[in-house]
Design a protein around this motif. Structure first.
Motif, PDB file in Angstrom:
ATOM      1  N   GLN A 135       0.741  -1.291   0.039  1.00  0.00           N
ATOM      2  CA  GLN A 135      -0.150  -0.158   0.142  1.00  0.00           C
ATOM      3  C   GLN A 135       0.877   1.354  -0.032  1.00  0.00           C
ATOM      4  O   GLN A 135       0.770   2.269  -0.775  1.00  0.00           O
ATOM      5  CB  GLN A 135      -1.076   0.114   1.122  1.00  0.00           C
ATOM      6  CG  GLN A 135      -2.101  -1.088   1.267  1.00  0.00           C
ATOM      7  CD  GLN A 135      -2.809  -0.880   0.221  1.00  0.00           C
ATOM      8  OE1 GLN A 135      -3.468   0.025  -0.391  1.00  0.00           O
ATOM      9  NE2 GLN A 135      -3.483  -1.953  -0.491  1.00  0.00           N
ATOM     10  N   GLU A 136       1.847   1.261   0.938  1.00  0.00           N
ATOM     11  CA  GLU A 136       2.765   2.251   0.784  1.00  0.00           C
ATOM     12  C   GLU A 136       3.380   2.645  -0.407  1.00  0.00           C
ATOM     13  O   GLU A 136       3.539   3.758  -1.048  1.00  0.00           O
ATOM     14  CB  GLU A 136       3.875   2.141   2.027  1.00  0.00           C
ATOM     15  CG  GLU A 136       3.192   2.196   3.177  1.00  0.00           C
ATOM     16  CD  GLU A 136       4.559   1.931   4.338  1.00  0.00           C
ATOM     17  OE1 GLU A 136       5.492   1.489   4.080  1.00  0.00           O
ATOM     18  OE2 GLU A 136       4.129   2.034   5.816  1.00  0.00           O
ATOM     19  N   GLN A 137       4.082   1.604  -1.215  1.00  0.00           N
ATOM     20  CA  GLN A 137       4.694   1.565  -2.407  1.00  0.00           C
ATOM     21  C   GLN A 137       3.785   2.087  -3.530  1.00  0.00           C
ATOM     22  O   GLN A 137       4.030   2.921  -4.439  1.00  0.00           O
ATOM     23  CB  GLN A 137       5.279   0.206  -2.577  1.00  0.00           C
ATOM     24  CG  GLN A 137       6.489   0.086  -1.629  1.00  0.00           C
ATOM     25  CD  GLN A 137       7.188  -1.405  -1.995  1.00  0.00           C
ATOM     26  OE1 GLN A 137       6.526  -2.427  -2.531  1.00  0.00           O
ATOM     27  NE2 GLN A 137       8.215  -1.727  -1.536  1.00  0.00           N
ATOM     28  N   LEU A 138       2.377   1.685  -3.260  1.00  0.00           N
ATOM     29  CA  LEU A 138       1.609   2.026  -4.647  1.00  0.00           C
ATOM     30  C   LEU A 138       1.148   3.594  -4.259  1.00  0.00           C
ATOM     31  O   LEU A 138       1.140   4.170  -5.503  1.00  0.00           O
ATOM     32  CB  LEU A 138       0.256   0.863  -4.354  1.00  0.00           C
ATOM     33  CG  LEU A 138      -0.751   1.062  -5.466  1.00  0.00           C
ATOM     34  CD1 LEU A 138       0.078   0.387  -6.626  1.00  0.00           C
ATOM     35  CD2 LEU A 138      -2.008   0.146  -4.940  1.00  0.00           C
ATOM     36  N   ALA A 139       1.092   4.053  -3.193  1.00  0.00           N
ATOM     37  CA  ALA A 139       0.767   5.437  -3.049  1.00  0.00           C
ATOM     38  C   ALA A 139       1.953   6.181  -3.485  1.00  0.00           C
ATOM     39  O   ALA A 139       1.884   7.595  -3.848  1.00  0.00           O
ATOM     40  CB  ALA A 139       0.679   5.638  -1.395  1.00  0.00           C
ATOM     41  N   ASN A 140       3.230   5.538  -3.728  1.00  0.00           N
ATOM     42  CA  ASN A 140       4.451   6.329  -4.093  1.00  0.00           C
ATOM     43  C   ASN A 140       4.874   6.115  -5.563  1.00  0.00           C
ATOM     44  O   ASN A 140       5.776   6.404  -5.955  1.00  0.00           O
ATOM     45  CB  ASN A 140       5.587   6.346  -3.085  1.00  0.00           C
ATOM     46  CG  ASN A 140       6.390   7.277  -3.296  1.00  0.00           C
ATOM     47  OD1 ASN A 140       6.338   8.453  -3.746  1.00  0.00           O
ATOM     48  ND2 ASN A 140       7.831   6.680  -3.320  1.00  0.00           N
ATOM     49  N   ALA A 141       3.892   5.307  -6.203  1.00  0.00           N
ATOM     50  CA  ALA A 141       4.225   4.762  -7.511  1.00  0.00           C
ATOM     51  C   ALA A 141       4.546   5.828  -8.506  1.00  0.00           C
ATOM     52  O   ALA A 141       5.405   5.604  -9.577  1.00  0.00           O
ATOM     53  CB  ALA A 141       3.207   3.671  -8.025  1.00  0.00           C
ATOM     54  N   GLU A 142       4.081   6.982  -8.590  1.00  0.00           N
ATOM     55  CA  GLU A 142       4.327   8.050  -9.411  1.00  0.00           C
ATOM     56  C   GLU A 142       5.848   8.408  -9.287  1.00  0.00           C
ATOM     57  O   GLU A 142       6.274   8.717 -10.484  1.00  0.00           O
ATOM     58  CB  GLU A 142       3.277   9.254  -9.176  1.00  0.00           C
ATOM     59  CG  GLU A 142       3.149  10.163 -10.568  1.00  0.00           C
ATOM     60  CD  GLU A 142       1.970  11.132 -10.252  1.00  0.00           C
ATOM     61  OE1 GLU A 142       1.628  11.482 -11.392  1.00  0.00           O
ATOM     62  OE2 GLU A 142       1.759  11.496  -9.331  1.00  0.00           O
ATOM     63  N   ALA A 143       6.292   8.385  -8.392  1.00  0.00           N
ATOM     64  CA  ALA A 143       7.737   9.017  -8.291  1.00  0.00           C
ATOM     65  C   ALA A 143       8.757   7.513  -8.399  1.00  0.00           C
ATOM     66  O   ALA A 143       9.909   7.878  -8.876  1.00  0.00           O
ATOM     67  CB  ALA A 143       7.874   9.555  -6.861  1.00  0.00           C
TER      68      ALA A 143
END
Length: 278
Positions: A135-143
């Motif tokens: 969930q954390e990595q998905l939230a930062n997937a744009e960067a």
């Protein structure tokens, strides 16, 4: 090209942390009861807490609460067993063999022992932690849109898991829907995210699972019974990567509807399209 950076990573460091997403994932689970582990299958584990052979809800609740305490307070396997063993002993559920109702002859379950507690502890802790990480990595997937599979390269590492070490796929590649760790009992693999700058600086290449995802019949017991399972045909070796029976799903994706406002618009749209197509 794959990188060998952090090749000796072990999930043990995660046990000392109280990740909010991991706790939320574990707390969101309901209960499921089955005498054999095959009776609660794959994605159902992401939504329901179960212990094979524990058919009494009060005992299942005791195990779940002990795991939740361990997750919230960053406890070890020894802490978990120390808390739970006296409770199980008092109820007659500690040791070996089956629990049988003396009045009816009905089998109520299988007792728990140190070996089973270790499997229960490690599997639930790693699944919860990885669901939180996803969930954390998905939230930062744009960067950081490139995700790298990292295996622990020691003599306990499964050869198939080792073969994926250093392989990179985009966050939205179908590979991660099926093979985001853990991919088996006591799997210690994890995922590291990479930015576009990382890829260029380290001369890394991304793979794609397009046209390489298959379905195979996987044995699930010693009687020859099988179930369909997802598989990835590795272009480098030509071999199929298949998770352990009962795995082959992403806990963080299967467990609950994410807060789509936290994610890039394109990813949120893709998620809704996939859900509506099911």
């Amino acid at each position: 090209m794959p990188t060998s950076e952090a090749s000796a990573v072990d999930l043990s460091y995660a046990i000392g942390l109280p990740p909010e997403e991991a706790i939320a994932y574990f707390e969101s689970k309901g209960y499921a009861i089955g005498f054999k582990w095959q009776e609660v299958w794959a994605e159902a584990h992401a939504r329901s807490f179960t212990v094979a052979g524990v058919l009494k809800l009060d005992v299942l609740t005791d195990v779940r609460e002990a795991l939740l305490q361990a997750l919230q307070h960053g406890e070890t396997l020894a802490d978990f067993q120390k808390r739970l063993q006296p409770v199980l002993e008092a109820k007659g559920w500690w040791g070996r063999g089956q629990i049988i109702d003396q009045a009816t002859g009905e089998i109520q379950g299988k007792r728990l022992n140190p070996r089973r507690l270790e499997t229960i502890f490690r599997t639930n802790m790693q699944s919860s932690y990885m669901a939180g990480r996803f969930q954390e990595q998905l939230a930062n997937a744009e960067a950081r849109p490139y995700w790298e599979y990292v295996a622990v390269l020691d003599n306990r590492t499964r050869p198939l898991h080792r073969s994926l070490h250093g392989r990179i796929f985009r966050y939205d590649d179908p590979f991660w829907r099926r093979f985001y760790p853990p991919n088996g009992w006591n799997c210690r693999c994890r995922v590291r995210t990479r930015s576009a700058r990382d890829m260029e600086r380290l001369d890394l290449d991304a793979s794609s699972s397009e046209g390489r995802m298959e379905t195979v019949e996987q044995p699930i017991d010693r009687k020859g019974n099988t179930r369909p399972a997802p598989a990835f045909r590795d272009p480098a070796t030509g071999k199929l990567f298949v998770a352990d029976a009962g795995f082959g799903y992403n806990p963080g994706q299967a467990a609950y509807q994410p807060d789509l406002s936290r994610y890039p618009p394109a990813l949120a749209k893709q998620y809704l399209q996939e859900q509506s197509a099911r």
